[in-house]
Design a protein around this motif. Structure first.
Motif, mmCIF file in Angstrom:
data_model
loop_
_atom_site.group_PDB
_atom_site.id
_atom_site.type_symbol
_atom_site.label_atom_id
_atom_site.label_comp_id
_atom_site.label_asym_id
_atom_site.label_seq_id
_atom_site.Cartn_x
_atom_site.Cartn_y
_atom_site.Cartn_z
ATOM 1 N N LYS A 21 0.820 -1.214 0.000
ATOM 2 C CA LYS A 21 0.000 0.000 0.000
ATOM 3 C C LYS A 21 0.856 1.266 0.000
ATOM 4 O O LYS A 21 0.364 2.338 -0.325
ATOM 5 N N ASN A 22 2.091 1.154 0.395
ATOM 6 C CA ASN A 22 3.018 2.296 0.466
ATOM 7 C C ASN A 22 4.311 1.935 -0.262
ATOM 8 O O ASN A 22 5.386 1.898 0.335
ATOM 9 N N LYS A 23 4.194 1.671 -1.530
ATOM 10 C CA LYS A 23 5.318 1.135 -2.296
ATOM 11 C C LYS A 23 6.540 2.046 -2.326
ATOM 12 O O LYS A 23 7.663 1.590 -2.124
ATOM 13 N N VAL A 24 6.358 3.319 -2.604
ATOM 14 C CA VAL A 24 7.513 4.195 -2.803
ATOM 15 C C VAL A 24 8.365 4.336 -1.534
ATOM 16 O O VAL A 24 9.583 4.171 -1.599
ATOM 17 N N PRO A 25 7.774 4.620 -0.356
ATOM 18 C CA PRO A 25 8.637 4.714 0.834
ATOM 19 C C PRO A 25 9.421 3.423 1.105
ATOM 20 O O PRO A 25 10.594 3.469 1.473
ATOM 21 N N HIS A 26 8.771 2.279 0.884
ATOM 22 C CA HIS A 26 9.474 1.012 1.092
ATOM 23 C C HIS A 26 10.536 0.803 0.011
ATOM 24 O O HIS A 26 11.616 0.273 0.273
ATOM 25 N N GLY A 27 10.230 1.241 -1.195
ATOM 26 C CA GLY A 27 11.204 1.161 -2.279
ATOM 27 C C GLY A 27 12.417 2.026 -2.019
ATOM 28 O O GLY A 27 13.551 1.648 -2.337
ATOM 29 N N ILE A 28 12.211 3.174 -1.407
ATOM 30 C CA ILE A 28 13.339 4.050 -1.075
ATOM 31 C C ILE A 28 14.229 3.382 -0.030
ATOM 32 O O ILE A 28 15.455 3.433 -0.124
ATOM 33 N N VAL A 29 13.629 2.715 0.949
ATOM 34 C CA VAL A 29 14.418 1.962 1.930
ATOM 35 C C VAL A 29 15.255 0.904 1.206
ATOM 36 O O VAL A 29 16.452 0.744 1.457
ATOM 37 N N MET A 30 14.617 0.217 0.269
ATOM 38 C CA MET A 30 15.313 -0.836 -0.475
ATOM 39 C C MET A 30 16.475 -0.271 -1.293
ATOM 40 O O MET A 30 17.592 -0.800 -1.263
ATOM 41 N N PHE A 31 16.236 0.814 -2.018
ATOM 42 C CA PHE A 31 17.288 1.378 -2.852
ATOM 43 C C PHE A 31 18.373 2.073 -2.037
ATOM 44 O O PHE A 31 19.534 2.082 -2.444
ATOM 45 N N THR A 32 18.014 2.642 -0.900
ATOM 46 C CA THR A 32 19.034 3.217 -0.019
ATOM 47 C C THR A 32 20.008 2.121 0.396
ATOM 48 O O THR A 32 21.227 2.293 0.348
ATOM 49 N N ARG A 33 19.465 0.982 0.760
ATOM 50 C CA ARG A 33 20.307 -0.162 1.140
ATOM 51 C C ARG A 33 21.109 -0.669 -0.054
ATOM 52 O O ARG A 33 22.290 -0.999 0.078
ATOM 53 N N LEU A 34 20.497 -0.702 -1.214
ATOM 54 C CA LEU A 34 21.184 -1.142 -2.430
ATOM 55 C C LEU A 34 22.420 -0.285 -2.687
ATOM 56 O O LEU A 34 23.497 -0.801 -2.964
ATOM 57 N N PHE A 35 22.267 1.040 -2.572
ATOM 58 C CA PHE A 35 23.392 1.934 -2.820
ATOM 59 C C PHE A 35 24.436 1.864 -1.709
ATOM 60 O O PHE A 35 25.607 2.124 -1.941
ATOM 61 N N GLU A 36 24.014 1.497 -0.496
ATOM 62 C CA GLU A 36 24.986 1.268 0.583
ATOM 63 C C GLU A 36 25.825 0.027 0.274
ATOM 64 O O GLU A 36 27.033 0.019 0.486
ATOM 65 N N LEU A 37 25.168 -1.019 -0.225
ATOM 66 C CA LEU A 37 25.875 -2.265 -0.528
ATOM 67 C C LEU A 37 26.750 -2.151 -1.768
ATOM 68 O O LEU A 37 27.805 -2.779 -1.847
#
Length: 169
Positions: A21-37
């Motif tokens: 229901k809140n795709k973008v905020p969760h997607g930002i968490v995912m991509f933030t982690r992706l760029f950290e890795l």
């Protein structure tokens, strides 16, 4: 294409119900982690001159559109858990598109290039799930998502490899 157990499907659906229901905020968490890795992944988003550092990239409208698309792919996979085979062409095409735009790693074979990048994406997805679900993120839930993700990766990798074959001909 592999199949998921009924238990896996239930765990995935239940966990995605609130997250989807809140795709973008969760997607930002995912991509933030992706760029950290893997900070080098920022260079793949050359459509924006602001993608030199993760916070600038994550706030760009073009990137937020990409985040939305990625989350919609996850949503499609969750929506088609009973017939993931129906997504085979879509996922294979998605793999071809990623290969065509130059998603690369330092490995030598086309398949391992795709697999390595998708492994980091998978780790980021699991991180997002764990961060978002808190105590509801259990070992069986993690495994269910890994099972689904491996099916998605397999289909994308087939498309990646197929596109690589066409390019080398």
């Amino acid at each position: 294409m592999e199949k998921l157990s009924e238990k896996d499907k239930g765990l995935i659906r239940d966990s995605w119900e609130s997250l989807g229901k809140n795709k973008v905020p969760h997607g930002i968490v995912m991509f933030t982690r992706l760029f950290e890795l893997d900070p080098a992944l920022l260079t793949l988003f050359s459509y924006s001159t602001n993608c030199g550092v993760a916070p600038e990239c994550l706030s760009s409208p073009q990137f937020l559109e990409h985040v939305t698309k990625v989350m919609l792919v996850i949503d499609a996979a969750v929506s088609h858990l009973d017939d993931l085979h129906s997504l085979e062409d879509f996922l294979s095409n998605l793999g071809r598109k990623h290969q065509a735009v130059g998603v690369k790693t330092h490995h030598n074979t086309q398949t391992s290039k795709m697999t390595m990048r998708l492994t980091v994406v998978g780790e980021s997805l699991l991180y997002m799930l764990q961060s978002s679900l808190g105590p509801a993120y259990t070992t069986p839930l993690r495994q269910a998502w890994l099972n689904m993700y491996s099916i998605v990766v397999s289909a994308m990798t087939r498309g990646w490899a197929k596109n690589g074959e066409h390019k080398s001909n």
